[in-house]
Design a protein around this motif. Sequence first.
Motif, PDB file in Angstrom:
ATOM      1  N   GLY A 156       8.655 -32.939 -15.162  1.00  0.00           N
ATOM      2  CA  GLY A 156       7.726 -33.284 -16.236  1.00  0.00           C
ATOM      3  C   GLY A 156       6.989 -32.091 -16.787  1.00  0.00           C
ATOM      4  O   GLY A 156       7.439 -30.962 -16.642  1.00  0.00           O
ATOM      5  N   ASN A 205       2.028 -35.029  -8.516  1.00  0.00           N
ATOM      6  CA  ASN A 205       0.718 -34.364  -8.447  1.00  0.00           C
ATOM      7  C   ASN A 205      -0.102 -35.042  -7.352  1.00  0.00           C
ATOM      8  O   ASN A 205       0.005 -36.257  -7.166  1.00  0.00           O
ATOM      9  CB  ASN A 205      -0.011 -34.474  -9.790  1.00  0.00           C
ATOM     10  N   TYR A 229      -2.935 -23.573 -18.373  1.00  0.00           N
ATOM     11  CA  TYR A 229      -1.915 -22.518 -18.234  1.00  0.00           C
ATOM     12  C   TYR A 229      -0.513 -23.034 -18.574  1.00  0.00           C
ATOM     13  O   TYR A 229       0.442 -22.264 -18.614  1.00  0.00           O
ATOM     14  CB  TYR A 229      -1.899 -21.982 -16.786  1.00  0.00           C
ATOM     15  N   ALA A 263      -3.981 -34.939 -17.660  1.00  0.00           N
ATOM     16  CA  ALA A 263      -4.721 -33.963 -18.472  1.00  0.00           C
ATOM     17  C   ALA A 263      -3.796 -32.776 -18.672  1.00  0.00           C
ATOM     18  O   ALA A 263      -2.857 -32.581 -17.892  1.00  0.00           O
ATOM     19  CB  ALA A 263      -5.980 -33.521 -17.736  1.00  0.00           C
TER      20      ALA A 263
HETATM   21  S1  SF4 Z   1       3.081 -30.624 -16.288  1.00  0.00           S
HETATM   22 FE1  SF4 Z   1       1.771 -30.281 -14.498  1.00  0.00          FE
HETATM   23  S2  SF4 Z   1       0.963 -28.239 -14.926  1.00  0.00           S
HETATM   24 FE2  SF4 Z   1       1.687 -29.031 -16.879  1.00  0.00          FE
HETATM   25  S3  SF4 Z   1      -0.061 -30.100 -17.806  1.00  0.00           S
HETATM   26 FE3  SF4 Z   1       1.063 -31.608 -16.658  1.00  0.00          FE
HETATM   27  S4  SF4 Z   1       0.013 -31.673 -14.699  1.00  0.00           S
HETATM   28 FE4  SF4 Z   1      -0.579 -29.776 -15.657  1.00  0.00          FE
END
Ligand code: SF4
Length: 388
Positions: free
Chosen positions: A70, A105, A19, A15
């Motif tokens: 990423g 994550n 931010y 998702a």
């Molecule tokens: S890179 Fe990390 S902070 Fe950015 S949208 Fe993907 S999961 Fe969220």
Amino acid sequence: MPAISLYVHWPFCLAKCPYCDFNSHVAQDIDAIKWRDALILDLDMQTRAACQHLGVAEGQLFLTSIFFGGGTPSLMPPFIIADILDRAARLCITAPDMEITAEANPTSAETAKLQGFYQAGINRLSLGIQSLEDEGLKFLGREHSAKEALTALEKTAAIFPRWSADLIYGLPQQSLDNWQKQLAEITTNEPAHLSCYQLTIEPGTVFHTRHKKGAELTADPDRVADLYLLTEEFLQQKGLAAYEVSNYARPAQASRHNLNYWQAGNWLGIGPGAHGRLTSINGRYNRINRRSPSGWLESMGTPAAGLEGEAIEQPQDYFNEYWMMGLRLTQGVNWPAAGQFGDPGLQLNSEWLDRFIAEGWLIANDEKLSTSLEGRLRLDMILSHLLD
Ligand code: SF4
Ligand SMILES: C[S@@+](CC[C@H](N)C(=O)[O-])C[C@H]1O[C@@H](n2cnc3c(N)ncnc32)[C@H](O)[C@@H]1O
């Protein structure tokens, strides 16, 4: 033999966090084989081109670190990581203790894959915890709970010889007490490295739109400054010294890959939107890949081969980047030799330099210029005055 690092960008996420302005996208039906092949083709072509830029024979680059970023690289099938590492080892001479980091994550599905990443060759994991409170995680739009974060931490510590965690502070109304509790909790897991980022409202994000409409999305600036000072003091007591504006580590545990960026080293960036830099007698070569994942992927089969742009940096740009990156490090930056950037006339603004030294925000000696803690609090302002 020129030393070099490799950055690999995986642009997909479960998702999009409200931010985040990284090159990250939600996509269905990712063709893993096509992505693996395209990343390896990018690596092949860029390695060959780098040997030419740096004036060495093919196979003569000394690879010191690899970073899978990423996006969410923990969504990658581990075989892609293993195949990229295998190819990199064929194309370059690899350092015996090469640091190989992946960002992950902490959702339970990704935690279940951690052993697979270790077996694929990852020896350092950077876990995106962000908050150890469900309320904070919900505010940040994260896909994991605090409990999942702690489970992921434990499993990471059991599998990986080196690991780090990312936390975000400066949420609306966040108290010093709340932040200290989170720091205390995470340090019970004895990390050797932590990244603590101040929540920043980035243009183009959902938070930016909400912020423009008047939503309160960060703590007020004085509170954020207090949270920053608390972070450094608390982590110092726990043996994690600040070595960069947002990074803290035990001795010898700093991220070698990121140090290379901050110290203006050489690196290749493969995958959509990745940047690379190579310094040779011709100057500082700067390359950027196409940002759109589908655009980059399709372009890999054409003569453009994923390239968005490339240039030898203007001396002023190279000079600015050297100071902007280097002053982030607590160890500071060596005074460059006149002409190092291709223009002997380049200098920091001496009037402001003297003022910031007198304030105690910058520390200068014959060898180096560095920031004090109070200086790092004001680094953006300081740089905007020092640099043209
Ligand atoms: S890179 Fe990390 S902070 Fe950015 S949208 Fe993907 S999961 Fe969220
Ligand atoms: C490439 S990003 C994300 C890696 C991973 N996908 C994740 O979300 O954990 C690296 C780190 O940047 C930080 N970050 C991203 N956007 C930020 C923002 N607007 N303000 C502060 N920190 C941010 C987060 O801590 C994040 O873990």
